[in-house]
Design an enzyme around this catalytic site. Sequence first.
Site, PDB file in Angstrom:
ATOM      1  N   CYS A 168       6.113 -36.387 -10.426  1.00 39.86           N
ATOM      2  CA  CYS A 168       5.534 -36.755  -9.145  1.00 39.86           C
ATOM      3  C   CYS A 168       4.717 -38.028  -9.183  1.00 39.86           C
ATOM      4  O   CYS A 168       3.739 -38.129  -9.915  1.00 39.86           O
ATOM      5  CB  CYS A 168       4.524 -35.702  -8.717  1.00 39.86           C
ATOM      6  N   CYS A 180      -1.740 -35.556 -12.642  1.00 39.05           N
ATOM      7  CA  CYS A 180      -0.725 -35.946 -11.655  1.00 39.05           C
ATOM      8  C   CYS A 180      -0.849 -37.405 -11.247  1.00 39.05           C
ATOM      9  O   CYS A 180      -1.942 -37.893 -10.948  1.00 39.05           O
ATOM     10  CB  CYS A 180      -0.855 -35.048 -10.437  1.00 39.05           C
ATOM     11  N   GLU A 223       8.629 -40.723  -3.019  1.00 38.64           N
ATOM     12  CA  GLU A 223       9.778 -40.543  -3.895  1.00 38.64           C
ATOM     13  C   GLU A 223      10.372 -39.147  -3.799  1.00 38.64           C
ATOM     14  O   GLU A 223       9.748 -38.223  -3.268  1.00 38.64           O
ATOM     15  CB  GLU A 223       9.393 -40.861  -5.329  1.00 38.64           C
TER      16      GLU A 223
END
Length: 353
Positions: A336, A116, A89
């Site tokens: 993220c 994350c 992405e």
Amino acid sequence: MKKILQDLSFAETEEKVLSLGEKKFRAKQLFEGLMQGRRISDITSLSGAFKARLSEEYEDEPVRIKETFYSSDGTEKYLFSLSDGNLVEGVLMKYKYGYTQCISTQVGCRMGCKFCASTLGGLVRNLSAGEILSQILVVNALHRGEAKGGRAVTNVVLMGSGEPLDNYAETVKFLKNVTAEGGICISARNISLSTCGLVPKMYALANEGIPINLTVSLHATNDADRQRVMPVAKAYSIAEILKACAYYFEKTGRRYYFEYTLIEGENCDEAHARALVSLLKGRPCHVNLIRLNEVKERSLKATGDKEAYRFLGFLEKGGLSATLRRQIGSDVGGACGQLRAGYIEKNSYKESL
Ligand code: SAH
């Protein structure tokens, strides 16, 4: 998977074109077409036979925008698909001075940071230099009309999924190609690379002679705290990271940056601020505070706005150069790895490996 033409520098493209029995000027046409984000099949200046020959060996479209998510603040988030079906992405942030694109360097990540989403499924594979570059080429092509000279993307941050220094060779090759004259030619000064702190690779990068901005994800003020949220901290201490940063400054003359994600109850009270000041004071660096984007698979919580500004105030009072990152695009899929993870879950999407 076929090979990727966008992996090649201009000199390598020229060599390839000559080896296929084509004239030298065809290399320029091909390279320019690719740098404009075109597929091989869409480069009109080349003969059909030559394009067909190239397409036997190379991917026509190594990176494709699979979905775009538009935020109310103008930010665009992309889910890119690679030729083997893997997903990464990226984000495009629009500023007055130009557009900043955030790109990925790996499918997944093996660093295991506790906050994350990119690392939840581990590392799937590295991206090649051309796959990293193509994320920019396709997004730039989409926005070409909005900029003088056709280059809408002016700034790049390597802060998407993956640890760029864990994919060192391809990342450096990408950095050389993206900054090269005749290509998309983004200035090294407008490129930021974020690392969780792979110390030996930080030294190596300093020695490459590419003066990009180096950013280290710090997120804690001592090794014990850092090890709780970042497993990589067991391999490299904060003291070693600071030494490597000093070396980076010595070699490149560039000040360096730290990212510090504010995690409720973990790293953002007054004592942490003081510890951060004494760690970094007097160093040629800047601190970017980030609000945690909560990841549903993890229990860590974000701090409130008031606490975030309070923490920033302590740093400023202590004499550090620091900013609190504006939260952008948060209405379209978080930080993220969250877009990809969400997509895979929602669509029971099987990545074909
Ligand atoms: N692997 C690199 C770059 C990728 S992440 C690195 O570790 O620096 C870019 C930044 O976003 C890093 O500082 C990372 O720690 C931070 N980050 C990751 N997940 C986040 C989340 N859920 N909320 C806020 N920041 C996050």
